[in-house]
Design a protein around this motif. Structure first.
Motif, short mmCIF file in Angstrom:
data_model
loop_
_atom_site.label_atom_id
_atom_site.label_comp_id
_atom_site.label_asym_id
_atom_site.label_seq_id
_atom_site.Cartn_x
_atom_site.Cartn_y
_atom_site.Cartn_z
N SER A 183 23.88 -67.26 28.44
CA SER A 183 24.52 -66.36 29.39
C SER A 183 24.11 -64.92 29.10
O SER A 183 23.57 -64.62 28.03
CB SER A 183 26.04 -66.49 29.29
OG SER A 183 26.49 -66.03 28.02
N PRO A 184 24.34 -64.00 30.04
CA PRO A 184 23.96 -62.60 29.80
C PRO A 184 24.53 -62.02 28.51
O PRO A 184 23.82 -61.32 27.77
CB PRO A 184 24.52 -61.88 31.04
CG PRO A 184 24.50 -62.92 32.11
CD PRO A 184 24.85 -64.22 31.42
N LYS A 185 25.79 -62.31 28.21
CA LYS A 185 26.41 -61.72 27.01
C LYS A 185 25.76 -62.21 25.72
O LYS A 185 25.79 -61.52 24.70
CB LYS A 185 27.91 -61.99 26.99
CG LYS A 185 28.29 -63.46 26.90
CD LYS A 185 29.80 -63.64 26.88
CE LYS A 185 30.19 -65.11 26.87
NZ LYS A 185 29.69 -65.84 25.71
N ASP A 186 25.14 -63.42 25.78
CA ASP A 186 24.50 -63.96 24.58
C ASP A 186 23.29 -63.13 24.15
O ASP A 186 22.88 -63.17 22.98
CB ASP A 186 24.04 -65.40 24.82
CG ASP A 186 25.21 -66.35 25.06
OD1 ASP A 186 26.26 -66.16 24.44
OD2 ASP A 186 25.03 -67.28 25.88
N LEU A 188 22.71 -59.67 24.71
CA LEU A 188 22.82 -58.22 24.68
C LEU A 188 22.54 -57.61 23.31
O LEU A 188 22.12 -56.46 23.22
CB LEU A 188 24.22 -57.80 25.16
CG LEU A 188 24.50 -58.12 26.64
CD1 LEU A 188 25.87 -57.62 27.05
CD2 LEU A 188 23.42 -57.51 27.53
N ASP A 189 22.73 -58.35 22.24
CA ASP A 189 22.48 -57.78 20.91
C ASP A 189 21.27 -58.42 20.22
O ASP A 189 21.08 -58.26 19.02
CB ASP A 189 23.72 -57.93 20.02
CG ASP A 189 24.10 -59.40 19.80
OD1 ASP A 189 23.59 -60.25 20.58
OD2 ASP A 189 24.87 -59.69 18.87
N LYS A 190 20.46 -59.14 20.99
CA LYS A 190 19.33 -59.88 20.39
C LYS A 190 18.00 -59.15 20.65
O LYS A 190 17.83 -58.49 21.67
CB LYS A 190 19.23 -61.28 20.98
CG LYS A 190 20.49 -62.13 20.76
CD LYS A 190 20.75 -62.38 19.29
CE LYS A 190 21.92 -63.33 19.07
NZ LYS A 190 23.21 -62.74 19.48
N LEU A 208 21.50 -60.00 34.82
CA LEU A 208 22.30 -59.39 33.76
C LEU A 208 23.43 -58.54 34.31
O LEU A 208 24.22 -57.97 33.54
CB LEU A 208 21.40 -58.52 32.87
CG LEU A 208 20.41 -59.26 31.96
CD1 LEU A 208 19.39 -58.29 31.41
CD2 LEU A 208 21.17 -59.96 30.83
N ASN A 211 22.68 -54.71 33.68
CA ASN A 211 22.73 -54.25 32.29
C ASN A 211 21.41 -54.42 31.55
O ASN A 211 21.39 -54.60 30.35
CB ASN A 211 23.83 -54.99 31.52
CG ASN A 211 25.21 -54.64 32.01
OD1 ASN A 211 25.44 -53.49 32.41
ND2 ASN A 211 26.11 -55.60 32.00
N GLN A 212 20.29 -54.40 32.28
CA GLN A 212 19.00 -54.63 31.61
C GLN A 212 18.75 -53.62 30.49
O GLN A 212 18.20 -53.97 29.44
CB GLN A 212 17.85 -54.56 32.62
CG GLN A 212 16.49 -54.84 31.99
CD GLN A 212 15.35 -54.56 32.96
OE1 GLN A 212 15.52 -54.68 34.15
NE2 GLN A 212 14.22 -54.17 32.42
N ALA A 214 20.72 -52.49 28.52
CA ALA A 214 21.49 -52.83 27.32
C ALA A 214 20.74 -53.81 26.42
O ALA A 214 21.11 -53.99 25.26
CB ALA A 214 22.84 -53.41 27.72
N LEU A 215 19.69 -54.43 26.98
CA LEU A 215 18.89 -55.35 26.16
C LEU A 215 18.12 -54.58 25.10
O LEU A 215 17.62 -53.48 25.34
CB LEU A 215 17.91 -56.13 27.04
CG LEU A 215 18.45 -57.23 27.94
CD1 LEU A 215 17.30 -57.86 28.72
CD2 LEU A 215 19.20 -58.30 27.15
#
Length: 296
Positions: A183-186, A188-190, A208, A211-212, A214-215
């Motif tokens: 999912s999008p939230k998975d 965001l911090d990778k 997303l 929120n691109q 934020a990637l």
């Protein structure tokens, strides 16, 4: 002068005997002799030196033999052409394509075209959508395969039937590998490796939820192979299409589809109002048939 009589003359000249030639031609010797005699009388020439023991060409006969062979050769080529017009359709087709499982039906059509029209040659070039469109617009490519989102307003096109599915390529021992979908939230911090195509970035950005930015994008790519290598070397997670990578038990990486699902469609495109040579016409006809079969 009939073609049949020319064939009779050549056979007699080769066999150096009316009786032997008559057997080869499966006609009677008197009938064969009369045909040659009529030919000589029609043009007031002597083609053969005749004796009781031998038969040889006169000087006029030798010259006539040369021209008769040329005529028969041309007749044979013409008959061959009329009976086998397909093999005489020739040409070079330049095709640009991005990486996609949807290309398979195009490759199948290429195979059938080659089988039916062996003189048609294909030249394939791989690249992203921007590259393919640039080469099309400059007239370097005849045809191109592009994926959505694409601006099709300046092209005529065939919609390819297979939809591609977006997902993430990752190491099997990574944190996200235990999930069935991503999912999008998975993400965001990778550390992410994504395509450098603007239209692809826009499509991913929409998935997303805008929120691109934020990637954590650590690398970009335009073709898949180097992205796969970066994934294997722990550079990051790769946003890519399903079926570009064949997973195996021995592999260190795996593919997980996105959720909600994100798919895209491919199109075979060409410049509007383009007049095609016969080679491209027959290829497009074959591709159209394959698309119809896949849809039925």
């Amino acid at each position: 002068m009939e073609i049949r009589v020319l064939k009779y003359f050549i056979t007699v000249a080769q066999e150096q005997s009316f009786s032997k030639a008559a057997k080869v031609l499966n006609i009677s010797q008197p009938a064969l002799s009369k045909q040659i005699k009529d030919l000589e009388e029609e043009y007031q020439i002597t083609l053969f030196n005749r004796t009781t023991r031998s038969l040889s060409l006169t000087e006029e006969g030798q010259l006539f033999k040369v021209h008769a062979k040329e005529i028969l050769n041309l007749v044979n080529k013409t008959e061959d052409y009329l009976k086998n017009t397909k093999k005489y359709i020739s040409g070079d087709i330049y095709l640009g394509c991005s990486e996609s499982e949807a290309n398979r039906i195009v490759m199948k059509a290429i195979g059938k075209t080659q089988k039916n029209y062996p003189a048609i040659k294909f030249h394939l070039y791989s690249g992203n959508a921007q590259y393919v469109e640039e080469q099309l617009d400059q007239g370097i490519f005849d045809l191109g395969i592009v994926t959505d989102p694409a601006d099709l307003s300046k092209y005529d096109y065939l919609k390819l039937p297979t939809l591609d599915t977006w997902g993430v390529l990752m190491k099997k021992d990574s944190e996200l590998a235990k999930l069935d979908t991503i999912s999008p939230k998975d993400l965001l911090d990778k550390p992410m490796i994504i395509s450098n195509q603007e239209m692809v970035k826009n499509g991913i950005g929409g998935w997303l939820g805008g929120n691109q930015r934020a990637l954590n994008v650590v690398a970009t790519y335009n073709l898949f192979y180097n992205a796969k290598l970066m994934c294997e070397e722990n550079v990051g997670y790769v946003l890519t299409l399903k079926n570009l990578y064949n997973e195996s038990d021995e592999s260190s990486i795996c593919f997980k589809p996105l959720h909600p699902p994100l798919t895209l469609r491919s199109h075979l495109v060409w410049k509007k109002y383009k007049v095609f040579p016969k080679a491209i016409e027959v290829f497009l006809e074959i591709l159209n048939e394959e698309i119809k079969k896949s849809s039925s």
